[in-house]
Enzyme design. Sequence first.
Site, PDB file in Angstrom:
ATOM      1  N   ARG A   1       0.905  -1.262  -0.156  1.00 30.09           N
ATOM      2  CA  ARG A   1       0.093  -0.114  -0.138  1.00 30.09           C
ATOM      3  C   ARG A   1       0.777   1.067   0.082  1.00 30.09           C
ATOM      4  O   ARG A   1       0.280   2.207   0.222  1.00 30.09           O
ATOM      5  CB  ARG A   1      -0.940  -0.191   1.282  1.00 30.09           C
ATOM      6  CG  ARG A   1      -2.024  -1.344   1.112  1.00 30.09           C
ATOM      7  CD  ARG A   1      -3.260  -0.766   2.006  1.00 30.09           C
ATOM      8  NE  ARG A   1      -4.300  -1.710   1.760  1.00 30.09           N
ATOM      9  CZ  ARG A   1      -4.474  -2.617   2.491  1.00 30.09           C
ATOM     10  NH1 ARG A   1      -3.535  -2.907   3.579  1.00 30.09           N
ATOM     11  NH2 ARG A   1      -5.309  -3.850   2.107  1.00 30.09           N
TER      12      ARG A   1
ATOM     13  N   ASN B   1      -0.789  19.716 -20.726  1.00 27.30           N
ATOM     14  CA  ASN B   1      -0.866  18.739 -21.871  1.00 27.30           C
ATOM     15  C   ASN B   1      -0.825  19.488 -23.173  1.00 27.30           C
ATOM     16  O   ASN B   1      -1.253  19.053 -24.065  1.00 27.30           O
ATOM     17  CB  ASN B   1      -2.489  18.210 -21.685  1.00 27.30           C
ATOM     18  CG  ASN B   1      -2.433  17.165 -20.512  1.00 27.30           C
ATOM     19  OD1 ASN B   1      -1.434  16.438 -20.308  1.00 27.30           O
ATOM     20  ND2 ASN B   1      -3.616  16.811 -19.893  1.00 27.30           N
TER      21      ASN B   1
ATOM     22  N   GLU C   1       9.798  19.940 -23.730  1.00 32.97           N
ATOM     23  CA  GLU C   1       9.123  20.052 -22.836  1.00 32.97           C
ATOM     24  C   GLU C   1       9.041  21.604 -21.965  1.00 32.97           C
ATOM     25  O   GLU C   1       8.394  22.102 -21.492  1.00 32.97           O
ATOM     26  CB  GLU C   1       9.165  18.928 -21.727  1.00 32.97           C
ATOM     27  CG  GLU C   1       8.635  17.689 -22.298  1.00 32.97           C
ATOM     28  CD  GLU C   1       6.952  17.604 -22.333  1.00 32.97           C
ATOM     29  OE1 GLU C   1       6.370  18.541 -21.902  1.00 32.97           O
ATOM     30  OE2 GLU C   1       6.549  16.518 -22.721  1.00 32.97           O
TER      31      GLU C   1
ATOM     32  N   ARG D   1      -4.222  21.871 -14.143  1.00 33.75           N
ATOM     33  CA  ARG D   1      -3.196  20.726 -14.533  1.00 33.75           C
ATOM     34  C   ARG D   1      -2.955  20.451 -15.923  1.00 33.75           C
ATOM     35  O   ARG D   1      -2.147  20.164 -16.365  1.00 33.75           O
ATOM     36  CB  ARG D   1      -2.852  19.640 -13.724  1.00 33.75           C
ATOM     37  CG  ARG D   1      -1.711  18.752 -14.046  1.00 33.75           C
ATOM     38  CD  ARG D   1      -1.404  17.807 -12.842  1.00 33.75           C
ATOM     39  NE  ARG D   1      -0.134  17.091 -13.289  1.00 33.75           N
ATOM     40  CZ  ARG D   1       0.551  16.308 -12.596  1.00 33.75           C
ATOM     41  NH1 ARG D   1       0.209  16.016 -11.325  1.00 33.75           N
ATOM     42  NH2 ARG D   1       1.346  15.387 -13.142  1.00 33.75           N
TER      43      ARG D   1
ATOM     44  N   HIS E   1       9.389  11.168 -27.509  1.00 30.68           N
ATOM     45  CA  HIS E   1       8.315  11.936 -27.028  1.00 30.68           C
ATOM     46  C   HIS E   1       8.159  13.289 -27.087  1.00 30.68           C
ATOM     47  O   HIS E   1       7.606  14.120 -27.620  1.00 30.68           O
ATOM     48  CB  HIS E   1       8.140  11.421 -25.450  1.00 30.68           C
ATOM     49  CG  HIS E   1       7.008  12.332 -24.785  1.00 30.68           C
ATOM     50  ND1 HIS E   1       5.875  11.987 -25.069  1.00 30.68           N
ATOM     51  CD2 HIS E   1       7.118  13.269 -23.957  1.00 30.68           C
ATOM     52  CE1 HIS E   1       5.183  12.852 -24.237  1.00 30.68           C
ATOM     53  NE2 HIS E   1       5.836  13.755 -23.782  1.00 30.68           N
TER      54      HIS E   1
ATOM     55  N   LYS F   1       3.146  11.755 -11.015  1.00 27.04           N
ATOM     56  CA  LYS F   1       2.291  10.824 -11.930  1.00 27.04           C
ATOM     57  C   LYS F   1       3.116   9.463 -11.961  1.00 27.04           C
ATOM     58  O   LYS F   1       4.389   9.535 -12.535  1.00 27.04           O
ATOM     59  CB  LYS F   1       2.111  11.326 -13.269  1.00 27.04           C
ATOM     60  CG  LYS F   1       1.092  12.236 -13.368  1.00 27.04           C
ATOM     61  CD  LYS F   1       0.743  12.470 -15.015  1.00 27.04           C
ATOM     62  CE  LYS F   1      -0.418  13.418 -15.022  1.00 27.04           C
ATOM     63  NZ  LYS F   1      -0.876  13.908 -16.571  1.00 27.04           N
TER      64      LYS F   1
ATOM     65  N   HIS G   1       0.505  13.183 -28.987  1.00 23.09           N
ATOM     66  CA  HIS G   1       0.283  11.902 -28.619  1.00 23.09           C
ATOM     67  C   HIS G   1      -0.203  11.100 -29.816  1.00 23.09           C
ATOM     68  O   HIS G   1       0.255   9.860 -30.103  1.00 23.09           O
ATOM     69  CB  HIS G   1      -0.683  11.557 -27.455  1.00 23.09           C
ATOM     70  CG  HIS G   1       0.123  11.657 -26.150  1.00 23.09           C
ATOM     71  ND1 HIS G   1      -0.584  11.946 -24.813  1.00 23.09           N
ATOM     72  CD2 HIS G   1       1.206  11.706 -25.863  1.00 23.09           C
ATOM     73  CE1 HIS G   1       0.169  11.727 -23.965  1.00 23.09           C
ATOM     74  NE2 HIS G   1       1.277  11.531 -24.240  1.00 23.09           N
TER      75      HIS G   1
ATOM     76  N   HIS H   1       0.022  18.064 -26.509  1.00 23.82           N
ATOM     77  CA  HIS H   1       0.141  16.515 -26.498  1.00 23.82           C
ATOM     78  C   HIS H   1      -1.269  15.976 -27.062  1.00 23.82           C
ATOM     79  O   HIS H   1      -0.874  14.651 -27.409  1.00 23.82           O
ATOM     80  CB  HIS H   1       0.032  16.164 -25.025  1.00 23.82           C
ATOM     81  CG  HIS H   1       1.335  16.372 -24.170  1.00 23.82           C
ATOM     82  ND1 HIS H   1       2.049  17.549 -24.087  1.00 23.82           N
ATOM     83  CD2 HIS H   1       2.040  15.471 -23.426  1.00 23.82           C
ATOM     84  CE1 HIS H   1       3.124  17.329 -23.645  1.00 23.82           C
ATOM     85  NE2 HIS H   1       3.435  15.856 -23.378  1.00 23.82           N
TER      86      HIS H   1
ATOM     87  N   LYS I   1       6.646  23.580 -13.698  1.00 24.67           N
ATOM     88  CA  LYS I   1       5.630  22.505 -13.644  1.00 24.67           C
ATOM     89  C   LYS I   1       5.129  22.310 -12.054  1.00 24.67           C
ATOM     90  O   LYS I   1       4.230  21.936 -11.847  1.00 24.67           O
ATOM     91  CB  LYS I   1       6.405  21.184 -14.082  1.00 24.67           C
ATOM     92  CG  LYS I   1       5.868  19.786 -13.669  1.00 24.67           C
ATOM     93  CD  LYS I   1       5.989  18.811 -14.443  1.00 24.67           C
ATOM     94  CE  LYS I   1       4.974  17.703 -14.243  1.00 24.67           C
ATOM     95  NZ  LYS I   1       4.984  16.534 -14.737  1.00 24.67           N
TER      96      LYS I   1
ATOM     97  N   GLU J   1      -4.881  16.630 -11.374  1.00 26.13           N
ATOM     98  CA  GLU J   1      -5.550  17.107 -12.781  1.00 26.13           C
ATOM     99  C   GLU J   1      -6.854  17.086 -12.982  1.00 26.13           C
ATOM    100  O   GLU J   1      -7.482  16.616 -14.072  1.00 26.13           O
ATOM    101  CB  GLU J   1      -4.943  16.183 -13.975  1.00 26.13           C
ATOM    102  CG  GLU J   1      -4.919  16.485 -15.402  1.00 26.13           C
ATOM    103  CD  GLU J   1      -4.041  15.677 -16.233  1.00 26.13           C
ATOM    104  OE1 GLU J   1      -2.778  15.875 -16.197  1.00 26.13           O
ATOM    105  OE2 GLU J   1      -4.535  14.999 -17.052  1.00 26.13           O
TER     106      GLU J   1
HETATM  107  N1  GLY Z   1       3.327  15.377 -18.043  1.00 27.89           N
HETATM  108  C1  GLY Z   1       2.429  16.227 -17.597  1.00 27.89           C
HETATM  109  C2  GLY Z   1       2.088  16.188 -16.266  1.00 27.89           C
HETATM  110  O1  GLY Z   1       2.703  15.678 -15.511  1.00 27.89           O
HETATM  111  O2  GLY Z   1       0.840  16.537 -15.971  1.00 27.89           O
END
Ligand code: GLY
Length: 365
Positions: A101, A229, A165, A225, A267, A123, A236, A232, A211, A221
């Site tokens: 956990r 993106n 980025e 947030r 990327h 993330k 993507h 992206h 960031k 998000e």
């Molecule tokens: N890579 C975008 C974020 O971390 O939200």
Amino acid sequence: MLHDLTYLHSILANLPKGQLFMLTDSHTAEYCLPILADSIGENPYHLRTIEAGEQSKNLASVQAVWDFLFKHRATREALLINLGGGMITDLGGFAAATYMRGIRFVNIPTTLLAMVDASSGGKTGIDYNGIKNGIGTFTQPLATLIHPNFLRTLPATELLSGFAEMLKHALIASPEEWIRLLQLAQEELPQAQFVAALSERGLLHNSIAIKEQVVAQDPREAGMRKILNFGHTIGHAIESAALENSLQPSTFNPQPSTFNIQPSPSHGYCVLWGMVAEVYLSVVHAGCPREVLQQLTQIMLQWYGRPQCDCKQREQLIQRMYQDKKNEANSLPNFTLLRALGEPIINQHLSDADINEALEYLFSL
Ligand code: GLY
């Protein structure tokens, strides 16, 4: 919280014996781990190395990390250090977030892309059934440690991938930072000086700070947030099309420059191309000054080249945008656009015809 490698001393000071774990990939085990020796000192650690490359970011690798932690009796007090690029920080973060956990983890990113993006913000995740980051959590690392010297030995493509980025962070948050990055690009420095400039001029630090400020306001998000993106939605689509060979890597056509660029749609390249198309959309639909589009296009032509694509592939790209996990059910693709430098607007929905026009611009360059 951002720190340099010396911060490891204080983290390790109170760690119970036998509870330090290290995750590396096959490259970072060889080239980066020795650099940690001073910071780790006499503390013994257990090491698990995963084959380098995005193809390792899968459930089998997570199981390998869980097995490694169980085998060496990691307890809730254990600490996992993730030393590598985004594959390692995402994978290790996910394994740590779910083992018993959740145990603590520290990210030590070794690529520019991981420094400015993947390693901070919480993330974690793995690719699943062909879906990039399909399974994961929002779990903050105990700390992210930045050591700019890791950048010295990176291939140019890796640097440019991360620089894309950084450009994104400036576009969405800081006209001042945008000017400074444009200035750097115009200088056409040799690679070693370019790397030195990133840290000496504070550009690396400022990009990470942008960031972190965004994430602090919206860690899961739910809303703002999403500005991260930017670029992206289209990026993507290009990236997943390239991965599935709809667009063969050989059809990517980087321009010659001061960097020795290998053709490969990593990327950041895909994000850069996505940003060019999405700045175009911003000019047409959100009032962004055309000058920004000209400046970004110039950087693209100078360093990144462009993806080539025929009309049929363009339709496929648009179809992929409908499958993006950022979309709400049954809606048109979801974009972040720019009203101006540093003025993003989220949840903008655009028609196929509008998107097609932006792709026409990108592929006509
Ligand atoms: N890579 C975008 C974020 O971390 O939200």
